[in-house]
Motif scaffolding. Structure first.
Motif, PDB file in Angstrom:
ATOM      1  N   HIS A 143       0.855  -1.187   0.000  1.00 22.82           N
ATOM      2  CA  HIS A 143       0.000   0.000   0.000  1.00 22.82           C
ATOM      3  C   HIS A 143       0.887   1.232   0.000  1.00 22.82           C
ATOM      4  CE1 HIS A 143      -3.538  -2.474   0.972  1.00 22.82           C
ATOM      5  NE2 HIS A 143      -2.698  -3.156   1.715  1.00 22.82           N
ATOM      6  N   GLY A 144       0.624   2.152  -0.924  1.00 21.41           N
ATOM      7  CA  GLY A 144       1.412   3.367  -1.000  1.00 21.41           C
ATOM      8  C   GLY A 144       2.372   3.366  -2.179  1.00 21.41           C
ATOM      9  N   MET A 145       3.073   4.457  -2.317  1.00 18.54           N
ATOM     10  CA  MET A 145       3.969   4.673  -3.440  1.00 18.54           C
ATOM     11  C   MET A 145       5.389   4.198  -3.123  1.00 18.54           C
ATOM     12  SD  MET A 145       2.160   5.925  -5.898  1.00 18.54           S
ATOM     13  CE  MET A 145       0.994   4.653  -5.339  1.00 18.54           C
ATOM     14  N   PRO A 146       6.188   3.899  -4.169  1.00 18.46           N
ATOM     15  CA  PRO A 146       7.582   3.517  -3.941  1.00 18.46           C
ATOM     16  C   PRO A 146       8.337   4.605  -3.174  1.00 18.46           C
ATOM     17  CG  PRO A 146       6.951   3.076  -6.218  1.00 18.46           C
ATOM     18  CD  PRO A 146       5.831   3.868  -5.606  1.00 18.46           C
ATOM     19  N   MET A 147       9.267   4.183  -2.319  1.00 14.46           N
ATOM     20  CA  MET A 147      10.101   5.123  -1.579  1.00 14.46           C
ATOM     21  C   MET A 147      11.562   4.707  -1.684  1.00 14.46           C
ATOM     22  SD  MET A 147       7.957   5.991   1.945  1.00 14.46           S
ATOM     23  CE  MET A 147       8.962   7.416   2.378  1.00 14.46           C
ATOM     24  N   LYS A 148      12.433   5.707  -1.864  1.00 14.53           N
ATOM     25  CA  LYS A 148      13.867   5.458  -1.875  1.00 14.53           C
ATOM     26  C   LYS A 148      14.440   5.714  -0.488  1.00 14.53           C
ATOM     27  CE  LYS A 148      14.427   6.339  -6.796  1.00 14.53           C
ATOM     28  NZ  LYS A 148      15.136   7.103  -7.861  1.00 14.53           N
ATOM     29  N   ASP A 149      15.651   5.194  -0.271  1.00 12.86           N
ATOM     30  CA  ASP A 149      16.209   5.210   1.081  1.00 12.86           C
ATOM     31  C   ASP A 149      16.314   6.615   1.662  1.00 12.86           C
ATOM     32  OD1 ASP A 149      18.190   5.848  -0.750  1.00 12.86           O
ATOM     33  OD2 ASP A 149      19.712   4.534   0.123  1.00 12.86           O
ATOM     34  N   PHE A 150      16.630   7.610   0.835  1.00 10.21           N
ATOM     35  CA  PHE A 150      16.752   8.964   1.380  1.00 10.21           C
ATOM     36  C   PHE A 150      15.405   9.512   1.847  1.00 10.21           C
ATOM     37  CE2 PHE A 150      16.025   9.672  -3.167  1.00 10.21           C
ATOM     38  CZ  PHE A 150      15.030  10.639  -3.152  1.00 10.21           C
ATOM     39  N   GLU A 151      14.304   8.897   1.381  1.00  9.72           N
ATOM     40  CA  GLU A 151      12.973   9.310   1.815  1.00  9.72           C
ATOM     41  C   GLU A 151      12.552   8.626   3.115  1.00  9.72           C
ATOM     42  OE1 GLU A 151      10.072   9.991  -1.745  1.00  9.72           O
ATOM     43  OE2 GLU A 151      11.268   8.212  -2.230  1.00  9.72           O
ATOM     44  N   PHE A 152      12.979   7.371   3.292  1.00  6.35           N
ATOM     45  CA  PHE A 152      12.442   6.616   4.429  1.00  6.35           C
ATOM     46  C   PHE A 152      13.446   6.299   5.535  1.00  6.35           C
ATOM     47  CE2 PHE A 152      13.542   3.106   1.406  1.00  6.35           C
ATOM     48  CZ  PHE A 152      14.401   2.362   2.210  1.00  6.35           C
ATOM     49  N   ASP A 153      14.741   6.487   5.317  1.00  4.28           N
ATOM     50  CA  ASP A 153      15.736   6.073   6.325  1.00  4.28           C
ATOM     51  C   ASP A 153      15.451   6.662   7.707  1.00  4.28           C
ATOM     52  OD1 ASP A 153      17.284   4.241   5.026  1.00  4.28           O
ATOM     53  OD2 ASP A 153      18.884   5.629   4.477  1.00  4.28           O
ATOM     54  N   ASP A 154      15.267   7.967   7.784  1.00  5.15           N
ATOM     55  CA  ASP A 154      15.032   8.609   9.080  1.00  5.15           C
ATOM     56  C   ASP A 154      13.709   8.143   9.689  1.00  5.15           C
ATOM     57  OD1 ASP A 154      17.403   9.960   8.852  1.00  5.15           O
ATOM     58  OD2 ASP A 154      16.508  11.864   8.236  1.00  5.15           O
ATOM     59  N   GLN A 155      12.681   8.040   8.857  1.00  2.00           N
ATOM     60  CA  GLN A 155      11.386   7.583   9.357  1.00  2.00           C
ATOM     61  C   GLN A 155      11.479   6.166   9.915  1.00  2.00           C
ATOM     62  OE1 GLN A 155       7.779   8.466   6.947  1.00  2.00           O
ATOM     63  NE2 GLN A 155       9.206   9.369   5.477  1.00  2.00           N
ATOM     64  N   LEU A 156      12.206   5.298   9.222  1.00  3.92           N
ATOM     65  CA  LEU A 156      12.339   3.914   9.659  1.00  3.92           C
ATOM     66  C   LEU A 156      13.121   3.821  10.963  1.00  3.92           C
ATOM     67  CD1 LEU A 156      11.772   0.967   9.105  1.00  3.92           C
ATOM     68  CD2 LEU A 156      13.713   0.935   7.504  1.00  3.92           C
ATOM     69  N   THR A 157      14.209   4.580  11.066  1.00  8.08           N
ATOM     70  CA  THR A 157      14.988   4.607  12.306  1.00  8.08           C
ATOM     71  C   THR A 157      14.140   5.108  13.468  1.00  8.08           C
ATOM     72  OG1 THR A 157      17.058   4.972  11.092  1.00  8.08           O
ATOM     73  CG2 THR A 157      17.024   5.575  13.423  1.00  8.08           C
ATOM     74  N   ASN A 158      13.382   6.171  13.241  1.00  2.00           N
ATOM     75  CA  ASN A 158      12.531   6.721  14.300  1.00  2.00           C
ATOM     76  C   ASN A 158      11.423   5.751  14.697  1.00  2.00           C
ATOM     77  OD1 ASN A 158      14.029   9.066  14.295  1.00  2.00           O
ATOM     78  ND2 ASN A 158      12.649  10.161  12.916  1.00  2.00           N
ATOM     79  N   MET A 159      10.862   5.056  13.728  1.00  2.00           N
ATOM     80  CA  MET A 159       9.802   4.089  14.012  1.00  2.00           C
ATOM     81  C   MET A 159      10.300   2.994  14.949  1.00  2.00           C
ATOM     82  SD  MET A 159       7.706   1.676  11.319  1.00  2.00           S
ATOM     83  CE  MET A 159       7.268   3.080  10.290  1.00  2.00           C
ATOM     84  N   VAL A 160      11.482   2.454  14.638  1.00  4.30           N
ATOM     85  CA  VAL A 160      12.052   1.397  15.471  1.00  4.30           C
ATOM     86  C   VAL A 160      12.446   1.943  16.841  1.00  4.30           C
ATOM     87  CG1 VAL A 160      13.974  -0.219  15.685  1.00  4.30           C
ATOM     88  CG2 VAL A 160      12.813   0.040  13.478  1.00  4.30           C
ATOM     89  N   SER A 161      13.052   3.120  16.870  1.00  3.16           N
ATOM     90  CA  SER A 161      13.477   3.721  18.146  1.00  3.16           C
ATOM     91  C   SER A 161      12.276   4.026  19.042  1.00  3.16           C
ATOM     92  CB  SER A 161      14.264   4.999  17.894  1.00  3.16           C
ATOM     93  OG  SER A 161      15.444   4.734  17.170  1.00  3.16           O
ATOM     94  N   ASP A 162      11.211   4.575  18.464  1.00  2.00           N
ATOM     95  CA  ASP A 162      10.014   4.883  19.237  1.00  2.00           C
ATOM     96  C   ASP A 162       9.401   3.623  19.822  1.00  2.00           C
ATOM     97  OD1 ASP A 162      10.334   7.519  18.586  1.00  2.00           O
ATOM     98  OD2 ASP A 162       8.760   7.569  17.059  1.00  2.00           O
ATOM     99  N   HIS A 163       9.408   2.557  19.058  1.00  2.00           N
ATOM    100  CA  HIS A 163       8.866   1.298  19.569  1.00  2.00           C
ATOM    101  C   HIS A 163       9.725   0.758  20.704  1.00  2.00           C
ATOM    102  CE1 HIS A 163       8.598  -3.152  19.634  1.00  2.00           C
ATOM    103  NE2 HIS A 163       7.315  -2.890  19.651  1.00  2.00           N
ATOM    104  N   ASP A 164      11.059   0.808  20.522  1.00  2.42           N
ATOM    105  CA  ASP A 164      11.966   0.307  21.565  1.00  2.42           C
ATOM    106  C   ASP A 164      11.790   1.084  22.866  1.00  2.42           C
ATOM    107  OD1 ASP A 164      12.915  -1.540  19.759  1.00  2.42           O
ATOM    108  OD2 ASP A 164      14.751  -0.432  19.281  1.00  2.42           O
ATOM    109  N   ARG A 165      11.599   2.398  22.781  1.00  2.02           N
ATOM    110  CA  ARG A 165      11.432   3.214  23.992  1.00  2.02           C
ATOM    111  C   ARG A 165      10.127   2.907  24.722  1.00  2.02           C
ATOM    112  NH1 ARG A 165      13.994   7.376  20.909  1.00  2.02           N
ATOM    113  NH2 ARG A 165      11.960   8.089  20.137  1.00  2.02           N
ATOM    114  N   SER A 166       9.093   2.565  23.931  1.00  2.00           N
ATOM    115  CA  SER A 166       7.790   2.311  24.547  1.00  2.00           C
ATOM    116  C   SER A 166       7.629   0.877  25.030  1.00  2.00           C
ATOM    117  CB  SER A 166       6.675   2.645  23.548  1.00  2.00           C
ATOM    118  OG  SER A 166       6.754   1.786  22.416  1.00  2.00           O
ATOM    119  N   SER A 167       8.565   0.004  24.665  1.00  2.00           N
ATOM    120  CA  SER A 167       8.456  -1.413  25.044  1.00  2.00           C
ATOM    121  C   SER A 167       8.893  -1.642  26.491  1.00  2.00           C
ATOM    122  CB  SER A 167       9.295  -2.279  24.120  1.00  2.00           C
ATOM    123  OG  SER A 167       8.833  -2.166  22.801  1.00  2.00           O
TER     124      SER A 167
END
Length: 265
Positions: free
Chosen positions: A241-265
């Motif tokens: 679902h959604g449009m293709p994304m290149k690494d420069f578009e998603f790298d920071d978002q992906l890192t933040n997603m994982v970090s936010d989950h780790d902090r809340s776990s």
């Protein structure tokens, strides 16, 4: 699967070459992929099979790319949710090709089990609230066509590609990775649009997100799969679902997603 789902997006019907030899077709709100095994387009596979009643459109797009009457070597499924197998039974009849899926997905593809009903309390947004009414959860039975994946994780019809078990959204969810180009076809293990928001779905607003909670069976396992994808360091992310994304578009978002989950776990 014959119940047409009354949701769509502005990208519905679009066929784009997301990368050399990889064609993304948006069918209402879901993506499926025509992937070539060679530069001459002499052999190809289909990854996922779209929304209910979509087989005719999928065949039409395939014929645009590969010629009339040309069929794929195989169909590979990231998982068996309604929006990824909607055209599958008709495509099997039309093409007579094998279908590959993870064994943990087999119960939902052989008529043994239904998926859990969508959870209308799992988040906010109109799509979430309407999900039990809009989205079917029944399994299908394609026993005669169903095949096991290679245990060595290779995809025999696509040299250079490997499948990766990325469970959580469903038990047998898989993604596909091409090591040379670092292209990831992630299915619903990671998506690039907020599925809970009807506006975002309709407009296909690009934003990295984990799989939607209202259809995800094991949220903790799903986040582990997000981390697996992060560790693979893809350069191009193609999702269900959604449009293709290149690494420069998603790298920071992906890192933040994982970090936010780790902090809340």
């Amino acid at each position: 699967m014959s119940k047409k789902i009354p949701v769509t997006s502005i990208k519905s019907g679009h066929l784009t070459e997301a990368a050399p030899g990889i064609y993304q077709y948006t069918n209402q709100v879901v993506n499926l992929f025509f992937v070539c095994a060679n530069a001459e387009k002499k052999s190809w596979v289909l990854i996922d099979a779209g929304m209910p009643e979509s087989a005719e459109q999928i065949i039409e797009q395939a014929e645009k790319l590969f010629g009339k009457g040309v069929r794929p070597e195989a169909i590979y499924l990231t998982h068996g949710h309604f929006d990824h197998v909607g055209g599958l039974e008709t495509l099997i009849k039309a093409w007579d090709v094998p279908v590959y899926a993870h064994p943990e997905e087999f119960p939902y593809l052989t008529g043994q089990l239904n998926y859990p009903e969508p959870d209308a309390k799992a988040g906010r947004g109109l799509v979430v609230k309407l999900s039990p009414l809009l989205f079917p959860h029944e399994g299908i039975d394609i026993t005669g066509a169903l095949q096991h994946l290679n245990k060595d994780h290779e995809v025999p019809h696509l040299p250079g590609w490997f499948w990766i078990h990325t469970p959580g959204h469903t038990p047998g969810h898989i993604s596909f990775f091409h090591h040379a180009s670092k292209t990831m076809i992630a299915g619903d293990a990671l998506i690039t649009v907020k599925q809970e928001s009807l506006y975002n779905v309709l407009m296909q607003k690009k934003e990295l997100d984990s799989p939607p909670d209202y259809l995800t069976q094991d949220k903790e396992l799903a986040m582990q799969s997000v981390n697996i994808i992060k560790d693979m360091k893809p350069k191009l992310l193609l999702t269900g679902h959604g449009m293709p994304m290149k690494d420069f578009e998603f790298d920071d978002q992906l890192t933040n997603m994982v970090s936010d989950h780790d902090r809340s776990s």
